[in-house]
Design an enzyme around this catalytic site. Structure first.
Site, PDB file in Angstrom:
ATOM      1  N   ARG A 191       1.070  -1.196  -0.163  1.00  0.00           N
ATOM      2  CA  ARG A 191       0.201  -0.006  -0.170  1.00  0.00           C
ATOM      3  C   ARG A 191       0.908   0.823   0.019  1.00  0.00           C
ATOM      4  O   ARG A 191       1.778   1.791   0.284  1.00  0.00           O
ATOM      5  CB  ARG A 191      -0.299   0.136   1.091  1.00  0.00           C
ATOM      6  CG  ARG A 191      -1.135  -0.908   1.692  1.00  0.00           C
ATOM      7  CD  ARG A 191      -2.862  -1.561   0.079  1.00  0.00           C
ATOM      8  NE  ARG A 191      -3.976  -0.532   0.011  1.00  0.00           N
ATOM      9  CZ  ARG A 191      -4.489  -0.247  -1.298  1.00  0.00           C
ATOM     10  NH1 ARG A 191      -4.572  -0.801  -2.119  1.00  0.00           N
ATOM     11  NH2 ARG A 191      -5.442   1.179  -1.286  1.00  0.00           N
ATOM     12  N   LEU A 193       1.445   4.697   1.046  1.00  0.00           N
ATOM     13  CA  LEU A 193       1.398   5.425   2.301  1.00  0.00           C
ATOM     14  C   LEU A 193       0.701   6.516   2.050  1.00  0.00           C
ATOM     15  O   LEU A 193       1.412   7.592   1.077  1.00  0.00           O
ATOM     16  CB  LEU A 193       2.347   5.561   3.662  1.00  0.00           C
ATOM     17  CG  LEU A 193       2.694   4.488   4.109  1.00  0.00           C
ATOM     18  CD1 LEU A 193       3.658   3.971   5.183  1.00  0.00           C
ATOM     19  CD2 LEU A 193       1.384   3.139   4.358  1.00  0.00           C
ATOM     20  N   HIS A 209      14.138  -1.634  -0.512  1.00  0.00           N
ATOM     21  CA  HIS A 209      13.430  -1.578  -3.015  1.00  0.00           C
ATOM     22  C   HIS A 209      14.876  -2.832  -3.014  1.00  0.00           C
ATOM     23  O   HIS A 209      15.836  -2.957  -2.882  1.00  0.00           O
ATOM     24  CB  HIS A 209      13.260  -0.127  -3.017  1.00  0.00           C
ATOM     25  CG  HIS A 209      12.812   0.037  -4.108  1.00  0.00           C
ATOM     26  ND1 HIS A 209      11.426  -0.852  -5.348  1.00  0.00           N
ATOM     27  CD2 HIS A 209      13.854  -0.486  -5.730  1.00  0.00           C
ATOM     28  CE1 HIS A 209      11.705  -0.327  -6.818  1.00  0.00           C
ATOM     29  NE2 HIS A 209      12.292  -0.345  -6.530  1.00  0.00           N
ATOM     30  N   VAL A 244       7.062   8.220  -4.250  1.00  0.00           N
ATOM     31  CA  VAL A 244       7.351   7.052  -4.217  1.00  0.00           C
ATOM     32  C   VAL A 244       8.933   7.086  -4.341  1.00  0.00           C
ATOM     33  O   VAL A 244       9.428   6.783  -5.555  1.00  0.00           O
ATOM     34  CB  VAL A 244       6.355   5.961  -5.137  1.00  0.00           C
ATOM     35  CG1 VAL A 244       7.473   4.563  -5.209  1.00  0.00           C
ATOM     36  CG2 VAL A 244       5.293   6.166  -4.780  1.00  0.00           C
ATOM     37  N   LYS A 271      16.693 -11.285  -2.631  1.00  0.00           N
ATOM     38  CA  LYS A 271      16.274 -11.151  -1.374  1.00  0.00           C
ATOM     39  C   LYS A 271      17.179 -11.833  -0.634  1.00  0.00           C
ATOM     40  O   LYS A 271      16.844 -11.950   0.711  1.00  0.00           O
ATOM     41  CB  LYS A 271      15.400 -12.477  -1.707  1.00  0.00           C
ATOM     42  CG  LYS A 271      13.291 -11.862  -2.371  1.00  0.00           C
ATOM     43  CD  LYS A 271      13.400 -11.843  -0.568  1.00  0.00           C
ATOM     44  CE  LYS A 271      11.461 -11.260  -1.725  1.00  0.00           C
ATOM     45  NZ  LYS A 271      10.917 -10.381  -0.382  1.00  0.00           N
ATOM     46  N   GLU A 272      17.793 -12.627  -0.567  1.00  0.00           N
ATOM     47  CA  GLU A 272      19.024 -13.369   0.369  1.00  0.00           C
ATOM     48  C   GLU A 272      20.397 -11.793   0.730  1.00  0.00           C
ATOM     49  O   GLU A 272      20.260 -11.453   1.545  1.00  0.00           O
ATOM     50  CB  GLU A 272      20.523 -13.913  -0.546  1.00  0.00           C
ATOM     51  CG  GLU A 272      19.418 -15.736  -0.974  1.00  0.00           C
ATOM     52  CD  GLU A 272      20.729 -16.327  -1.638  1.00  0.00           C
ATOM     53  OE1 GLU A 272      21.957 -15.617  -1.665  1.00  0.00           O
ATOM     54  OE2 GLU A 272      20.093 -17.469  -2.044  1.00  0.00           O
TER      55      GLU A 272
END
EC number: 6.3.4.13
Length: 301
Positions: A191, A193, A209, A244, A271-272
């Site tokens: 979402r 904000l 990010h 953003v 991701k790691e």
């Protein structure tokens, strides 16, 4: 026993310079800083007095040297260097046990993989942060179960039940106040904000990010990275601003883009890095080492 966090620069010198433990101890202080030698009976009291003003530890004792031995002998430096070699910017934060921890809320929308990394890091006694609340805008997601298994209170605030972003954010804000939250981590929170919420919590909201900002902002970062043909990407933890992916950068980690990468394979590799970067960034902010200064710029204490 001697336990302390060695700044990254010394770990790098030890590794890249192929220096021996003896050479490291002879040439560098390895971040120990000032050393006080006091009577054994007074050590605990002196330590408490200093800790009111500075981070301090007991790091050893003075003994009579054996004949022919060195006057000063440092034990286990090599082990400390090896243990600290993987640390990055956050390695300068001292490793003493933290009691007054900053209260953190994590906002999620899904599986909560970054949430899990944050939970694991904040469970450590040296963490400056404590997760006191997990909020999801979707019910039944795996992230909520991860929080519950860790004994962390959860709340579901369904955005579909609110007519506007502002009303939804007000409901979130009310719960944050209820739990006396001081810092917010957005971990897969899907979402955007509203302006009033971001202004109220300025310098208190962290987001991650999956690119090296300011490059590849917005959604589909991995797809954009592959289309651009860059050889290096990564992840960025930053403060949230009204625009953003535009807030001040706290922490980044680079990740290689390999030949034949797909969005899926690249996403897994990034991701790691995220699971290391987000806890590191939270520790920097919760410890007060990093703050937002004038004009939204990072201020290092």
């Amino acid at each position: 026993a001697l336990t302390w966090k060695i700044p990254e620069i010394f770990c790098w010198l030890h590794k890249e310079g192929n220096l021996s433990e003896e050479e490291m101890t002879r040439t560098f202080n390895c971040g120990i800083g000032a050393v006080l030698v006091v009577q054994k009976e007074l050590a605990q009291q002196v330590l408490k007095d200093i800790q009111r003003h500075e981070a301090a530890w007991l790091i050893g004792k003075v003994v009579s040297p054996q004949k022919g031995s060195a006057r000063v002998k440092v034990h286990n430096l090599l082990r400390a260097l090896q243990a600290n070699r993987s640390l990055s910017l956050h390695s300068h934060i001292q490793g003493k046990i933290q009691t007054n921890k900053v209260k953190v809320a994590v906002l999620i929308s899904g599986t909560g993989t970054n949430l899990e990394a944050l939970i694991n890091s904040t469970k450590k006694p040296t963490s400056f942060a404590q997760i006191v609340l997990v909020v999801s805008n979707k019910a039944g997601v795996e992230g909520l179960r991860k929080a519950e298994r860790a004994g962390i209170p959860t709340r579901v605030i369904d955005h579909k039940l609110y007519e506007s972003r502002t009303e939804f954010d007000s409901a979130v804000d009310k719960v944050l106040e209820e739990f006396s939250v001081e810092l917010i981590c957005l971990a897969g929170f899907m979402r955007i904000l509203s302006g009033p919420f971001v202004k109220k919590w300025e310098g208190k909201i962290l987001n991650i990010h999956p690119s090296l900002l300011p490059s590849f902002k917005g959604a589909n970062a991995h797809k954009l990275v592959l289309q651009a043909g860059v050889r290096v990407t990564g992840c960025t933890v930053h403060f949230v601003a009204e625009e953003v992916d535009a807030g001040a950068i706290i922490f980044q980690e680079a990740v290689p883009v390999k030949v034949g990468d797909t969005v899926e394979t690249l996403s897994e590799r990034v991701k790691e890095a995220e699971h290391r970067a987000f806890p590191a960034a939270l520790q920097l902010v919760a410890s007060g080492a990093i703050q937002v200064g004038e004009a939204g710029k990072i201020y290092w204490k």
